[in-house]
Enzyme design. Structure first.
Site, PDB file in Angstrom:
ATOM      1  N   LYS A 203       0.886  -0.903   2.148  1.00  0.00           N
ATOM      2  CA  LYS A 203       0.493   0.506   2.110  1.00  0.00           C
ATOM      3  C   LYS A 203       1.725   1.373   2.320  1.00  0.00           C
ATOM      4  CE  LYS A 203      -2.504   3.903   4.322  1.00  0.00           C
ATOM      5  NZ  LYS A 203      -3.617   4.122   5.252  1.00  0.00           N
ATOM      6  N   LYS A 256      -1.543  -0.133  -2.044  1.00  0.00           N
ATOM      7  CA  LYS A 256      -1.958   1.265  -2.019  1.00  0.00           C
ATOM      8  C   LYS A 256      -0.738   2.171  -1.888  1.00  0.00           C
ATOM      9  CE  LYS A 256      -4.600   4.322   0.888  1.00  0.00           C
ATOM     10  NZ  LYS A 256      -5.192   4.532   2.181  1.00  0.00           N
ATOM     11  N   TYR A 321     -12.400   6.611  -6.536  1.00  0.00           N
ATOM     12  CA  TYR A 321     -13.404   7.674  -6.472  1.00  0.00           C
ATOM     13  C   TYR A 321     -14.079   7.870  -7.825  1.00  0.00           C
ATOM     14  CZ  TYR A 321     -10.769   8.321  -2.221  1.00  0.00           C
ATOM     15  OH  TYR A 321     -10.150   8.081  -1.022  1.00  0.00           O
TER      16      TYR A 321
HETATM   17  C1  PBG Z   1      -6.060   5.791   6.831  1.00  0.00           C
HETATM   18  C2  PBG Z   1      -6.293   5.923   5.368  1.00  0.00           C
HETATM   19  C3  PBG Z   1      -5.748   6.871   4.501  1.00  0.00           C
HETATM   20  C4  PBG Z   1      -6.271   6.606   3.232  1.00  0.00           C
HETATM   21  C5  PBG Z   1      -7.129   5.521   3.368  1.00  0.00           C
HETATM   22  N1  PBG Z   1      -7.107   5.105   4.693  1.00  0.00           N
HETATM   23  C6  PBG Z   1      -4.890   8.033   4.804  1.00  0.00           C
HETATM   24  C7  PBG Z   1      -3.517   7.829   5.263  1.00  0.00           C
HETATM   25  O1  PBG Z   1      -3.029   6.724   5.452  1.00  0.00           O
HETATM   26  O2  PBG Z   1      -2.881   8.853   5.483  1.00  0.00           O
HETATM   27  C8  PBG Z   1      -5.949   7.352   1.992  1.00  0.00           C
HETATM   28  C9  PBG Z   1      -6.937   7.219   0.878  1.00  0.00           C
HETATM   29  C10 PBG Z   1      -6.743   8.189  -0.230  1.00  0.00           C
HETATM   30  O3  PBG Z   1      -5.772   8.975  -0.274  1.00  0.00           O
HETATM   31  O4  PBG Z   1      -7.589   8.182  -1.138  1.00  0.00           O
HETATM   32  N2  PBG Z   1      -7.294   5.708   7.523  1.00  0.00           N
END
Ligand code: PBG
Length: 331
Positions: A203, A256, A321
């Site tokens: 991530k 991600k 989404y």
């Molecule tokens: C953290 C989390 C995030 C997203 C999913 N889980 C936000 C982040 O890390 O700042 C982002 C998902 C998206 O942008 O669609 N709980």
């Protein structure tokens, strides 16, 4: 000497008719490959549209049963749940409240559509008053930082609450070191050996999460997440993260965001035998929706091409989404 490839080789022969093209198509996209993210709020009594994500809403827990039936009927591969609590604190203790919006929505969804795969996002940023993905303490230089090991305990408690509520899969998204092992150990110790872990293994600290932070009300109040999420410039590190999570006992991995990281999806696919997902995040969604609303692109065509691209790069499943729309378009 130059080999006389043309006129013997003519790739266009296999593009001549829809039937031939279908026969030689390498990548398939099915509704079952798609996972729909959902935001459940503890305070709402009706759906509240998310300004930055047209077509998406924060939902009251009372909507959980209907959306579960809708997701099941659409043939989706699953749903992943995020929660918006009434009250936040420094530790994010609402993340492990058994009566919080996520456990309640999980229970309602599994009741309404038992075969629907229900995944929960395990992180505390929606539950902390400072918006960071963990517990804070002063770091080596004196500045506040997320305390890795103290956070593991909170994450393990949250995952256990989700498992008890009936979640099929828990998905830690915090990027703390050792969280997969911490979750596995806790779940096993409490008798939840069969609950799978989908790790957000790779991530990145991304600008593409912007719209989500409004949706989940989790923008950090100071600083950023670069001290725990990955540097977008790094690819070898992705393989290290994937390997560590695999060794710690992750059942599935995720990369991600999606669109700018297809090279990473392909690399992780090649390096790990685990099922692999990709998260087509909020900023990617917002760009497509904005361009479509402005009449600049054909939304259906663009979305199906994007999702096919993720599959072609090596993703088994896609958190998106667009899931319900895409499932409808796929028929
Ligand atoms: C953290 C989390 C995030 C997203 C999913 N889980 C936000 C982040 O890390 O700042 C982002 C998902 C998206 O942008 O669609 N709980």
């Amino acid at each position: 000497m130059l080999r006389a490839v043309f006129p013997t080789e003519r790739p266009r022969r296999l593009r001549r008719t829809p039937g031939i093209r279908a026969l030689v198509r390498e990548t398939e996209l099915r509704p079952n490959d798609l996972i729909l993210p959902l935001f459940f709020s503890e305070t709402l009594t009706e759906a509240k549209p998310i300004r930055t994500m047209p077509g998406q809403s924060q939902l009251p827990v009372s909507a959980a049963a209907d959306i579960a039936r809708e997701a099941k009927k659409a043939g989706l591969g699953g749903v992943i749940l995020f929660g918006l609590p009434t009250a936040k604190d420094a530790e994010g203790s609402a993340a492990y409240d058994p009566n919080g919006p996520v456990p309640r929505a999980v229970a309602a969804m599994k009741d309404a559509a038992p075969e629907l795969v229900v995944i929960t996002d395990v992180c505390v940023d929606e539950y902390t008053d400072h918006g960071h993905c963990g517990v804070l303490r002063a770091g080596p230089g004196g500045a506040l930082d997320v305390d890795n090991d103290a956070t593991l305990e909170v994450l393990a408690k949250a995952a256990l609450v989700h498992a008890k509520a009936g979640a099929d899969i828990v998905a830690p998204s915090d990027m703390m070191d050792g969280r997969v092992a911490a979750l596995r150990t806790r779940l096993d110790a409490e008798g939840y050996k069969e609950i799978a872990i989908l790790s957000y293994a790779v991530k990145y600290a991304s600008g593409f999460y912007g719209p989500f932070r409004e949706a989940a009300d989790c923008a950090p109040k100071f600083g950023d997440r670069a001290g725990y999420q990955m540097d977008p410039a790094n690819a070898r590190e992705a393989l290290r993260e994937a390997r560590l999570d695999e060794e710690e006992g992750a059942d599935m991995l995720m990369v991600k965001p999606g669109m700018p990281y297809l090279d990473i999806v392909a690399k992780v696919r090649a390096a790990s035998p685990l099922p692999l997902g990709v998260y087509n995040v909020s900023g990617e969604y917002a760009m497509v929706k904005a361009a479509a609303a402005a009449g600049m692109i054909d939304e259906k065509r663009i979305v199906l091409e994007l999702l096919t691209g993720f599959r072609r790069a090596g993703a088994d499943f896609i958190l998106t989404y667009h899931a319900l729309d895409a499932a409808r378009w796929l028929g």
